[in-house]
Design a protein around this motif. Structure first.
Motif, PDB file in Angstrom:
ATOM      1  N   ILE A 289       0.846  -1.199   0.000  1.00 35.04           N
ATOM      2  CA  ILE A 289       0.000   0.000   0.000  1.00 35.04           C
ATOM      3  C   ILE A 289       0.880   1.247   0.000  1.00 35.04           C
ATOM      4  O   ILE A 289       0.606   2.212  -0.718  1.00 35.04           O
ATOM      5  N   THR A 290       1.944   1.209   0.786  1.00 37.52           N
ATOM      6  CA  THR A 290       2.873   2.341   0.842  1.00 37.52           C
ATOM      7  C   THR A 290       3.509   2.597  -0.508  1.00 37.52           C
ATOM      8  O   THR A 290       3.702   3.753  -0.901  1.00 37.52           O
ATOM      9  N   LEU A 291       3.821   1.540  -1.230  1.00 34.15           N
ATOM     10  CA  LEU A 291       4.424   1.680  -2.557  1.00 34.15           C
ATOM     11  C   LEU A 291       3.493   2.490  -3.472  1.00 34.15           C
ATOM     12  O   LEU A 291       3.936   3.420  -4.150  1.00 34.15           O
ATOM     13  N   PHE A 292       2.216   2.167  -3.456  1.00 37.91           N
ATOM     14  CA  PHE A 292       1.252   2.891  -4.295  1.00 37.91           C
ATOM     15  C   PHE A 292       1.018   4.315  -3.792  1.00 37.91           C
ATOM     16  O   PHE A 292       1.009   5.262  -4.581  1.00 37.91           O
ATOM     17  N   LEU A 293       0.838   4.477  -2.493  1.00 36.20           N
ATOM     18  CA  LEU A 293       0.594   5.813  -1.953  1.00 36.20           C
ATOM     19  C   LEU A 293       1.809   6.725  -2.131  1.00 36.20           C
ATOM     20  O   LEU A 293       1.670   7.911  -2.421  1.00 36.20           O
ATOM     21  N   MET A 294       3.011   6.165  -1.976  1.00 30.03           N
ATOM     22  CA  MET A 294       4.223   6.958  -2.126  1.00 30.03           C
ATOM     23  C   MET A 294       4.386   7.422  -3.574  1.00 30.03           C
ATOM     24  O   MET A 294       4.890   8.518  -3.822  1.00 30.03           O
ATOM     25  N   HIS A 295       3.918   6.614  -4.517  1.00 35.34           N
ATOM     26  CA  HIS A 295       3.961   7.003  -5.924  1.00 35.34           C
ATOM     27  C   HIS A 295       3.208   8.317  -6.124  1.00 35.34           C
ATOM     28  O   HIS A 295       3.708   9.248  -6.761  1.00 35.34           O
TER      29      HIS A 295
ATOM     30  N   PHE B 162      15.559  11.523  -6.052  1.00 34.98           N
ATOM     31  CA  PHE B 162      14.822  11.321  -4.806  1.00 34.98           C
ATOM     32  C   PHE B 162      13.665  10.351  -4.995  1.00 34.98           C
ATOM     33  O   PHE B 162      13.512   9.384  -4.252  1.00 34.98           O
ATOM     34  N   ARG B 163      12.858  10.592  -6.009  1.00 32.76           N
ATOM     35  CA  ARG B 163      11.695   9.735  -6.279  1.00 32.76           C
ATOM     36  C   ARG B 163      12.135   8.294  -6.534  1.00 32.76           C
ATOM     37  O   ARG B 163      11.586   7.350  -5.968  1.00 32.76           O
ATOM     38  N   LEU B 164      13.135   8.130  -7.382  1.00 33.52           N
ATOM     39  CA  LEU B 164      13.624   6.796  -7.721  1.00 33.52           C
ATOM     40  C   LEU B 164      14.138   6.059  -6.486  1.00 33.52           C
ATOM     41  O   LEU B 164      13.791   4.897  -6.257  1.00 33.52           O
ATOM     42  N   LEU B 165      14.923   6.737  -5.678  1.00 34.20           N
ATOM     43  CA  LEU B 165      15.492   6.095  -4.493  1.00 34.20           C
ATOM     44  C   LEU B 165      14.422   5.729  -3.474  1.00 34.20           C
ATOM     45  O   LEU B 165      14.475   4.645  -2.877  1.00 34.20           O
ATOM     46  N   VAL B 166      13.441   6.596  -3.280  1.00 35.73           N
ATOM     47  CA  VAL B 166      12.359   6.288  -2.337  1.00 35.73           C
ATOM     48  C   VAL B 166      11.554   5.084  -2.829  1.00 35.73           C
ATOM     49  O   VAL B 166      11.242   4.168  -2.057  1.00 35.73           O
TER      50      VAL B 166
ATOM     51  N   PHE C 183       4.938  15.932  -4.710  1.00 35.46           N
ATOM     52  CA  PHE C 183       6.160  16.581  -4.251  1.00 35.46           C
ATOM     53  C   PHE C 183       7.007  17.050  -5.435  1.00 35.46           C
ATOM     54  O   PHE C 183       7.591  18.144  -5.388  1.00 35.46           O
ATOM     55  N   ALA C 184       7.063  16.259  -6.493  1.00 42.56           N
ATOM     56  CA  ALA C 184       7.860  16.631  -7.676  1.00 42.56           C
ATOM     57  C   ALA C 184       7.334  17.915  -8.316  1.00 42.56           C
ATOM     58  O   ALA C 184       8.118  18.771  -8.745  1.00 42.56           O
ATOM     59  N   ARG C 185       6.010  18.061  -8.374  1.00 44.29           N
ATOM     60  CA  ARG C 185       5.439  19.287  -8.945  1.00 44.29           C
ATOM     61  C   ARG C 185       5.773  20.505  -8.078  1.00 44.29           C
ATOM     62  O   ARG C 185       6.116  21.572  -8.581  1.00 44.29           O
ATOM     63  N   ILE C 186       5.666  20.333  -6.780  1.00 43.18           N
ATOM     64  CA  ILE C 186       5.983  21.433  -5.859  1.00 43.18           C
ATOM     65  C   ILE C 186       7.470  21.766  -5.927  1.00 43.18           C
ATOM     66  O   ILE C 186       7.855  22.938  -5.998  1.00 43.18           O
ATOM     67  N   ALA C 187       8.309  20.737  -5.926  1.00 48.52           N
ATOM     68  CA  ALA C 187       9.763  20.951  -6.002  1.00 48.52           C
ATOM     69  C   ALA C 187      10.135  21.624  -7.318  1.00 48.52           C
ATOM     70  O   ALA C 187      10.994  22.520  -7.341  1.00 48.52           O
ATOM     71  N   GLY C 188       9.502  21.204  -8.412  1.00 48.70           N
ATOM     72  CA  GLY C 188       9.787  21.807  -9.713  1.00 48.70           C
ATOM     73  C   GLY C 188       9.451  23.287  -9.734  1.00 48.70           C
ATOM     74  O   GLY C 188      10.228  24.112 -10.223  1.00 48.70           O
ATOM     75  N   ALA C 189       8.303  23.644  -9.180  1.00 45.16           N
ATOM     76  CA  ALA C 189       7.903  25.054  -9.129  1.00 45.16           C
ATOM     77  C   ALA C 189       8.857  25.854  -8.250  1.00 45.16           C
ATOM     78  O   ALA C 189       9.271  26.962  -8.599  1.00 45.16           O
ATOM     79  N   HIS C 190       9.236  25.283  -7.128  1.00 41.97           N
ATOM     80  CA  HIS C 190      10.164  25.960  -6.219  1.00 41.97           C
ATOM     81  C   HIS C 190      11.529  26.168  -6.882  1.00 41.97           C
ATOM     82  O   HIS C 190      12.121  27.247  -6.779  1.00 41.97           O
TER      83      HIS C 190
END
Length: 137
Positions: free
Chosen positions: A67-73, A104-108, A79-86
């Motif tokens: 479940i965490t694998l899907f929710l973390m996706h 970050f996304r890949l490693l998580v 987070f990627a959209r927010i980080a990109g804008a920042h």
């Protein structure tokens, strides 16, 4: 100009919140999966009484990691959209030049997938141990 600074401050707050949230959840899920996986080993006498039912705890750990694998996706996508804008704002203001690669996304995702696989392997080991197919030391 003040509105832009206020928007940037809100974006930075959201970035920090999401980043901390991801790390906090990773630590919590890891602790929960490890604890659930360890249940059969903690009290062998109870484990022998429960027999196959003891698999429920490590199976719950595996389901939790899935479940965490899907929710973390989804969380990492946000987070990627927010980080990109920042990062765009930082670059526009000449504060810092970011590289385009972000691991970050890949490693998580690799970490959570590994946690899931280890949990699943533990279910198999517990099953083999309590069915008498592997010798118990």
């Amino acid at each position: 100009m003040e509105q832009s600074e206020e928007a940037h401050a809100l974006l930075w707050d959201e970035y920090k919140y999401r980043h901390d949230h991801i790390w906090k959840k990773l630590f919590q899920i890891t602790a929960a999966v490890v604890l659930l996986g360890a249940v059969p080993y903690l009290k062998p006498d109870i484990t022998r009484v429960l027999q196959g039912w003891i698999l429920i705890a490590p199976l719950l750990g595996t389901v939790l990691s899935l479940i965490t694998l899907f929710l973390m996706h989804f969380e990492l996508g946000l987070f990627a959209r927010i980080a990109g804008a920042h990062r765009r704002i930082q670059e526009e203001q000449g504060m810092i030049r970011h590289t385009r690669s972000n691991y970050f996304r890949l490693l998580v995702m690799i970490y959570v997938a590994f946690l899931c696989l280890v949990s699943l392997a533990n279910v198999a080991v517990v099953r083999l141990l309590w069915l008498g197919l592997l010798p118990v030391a």
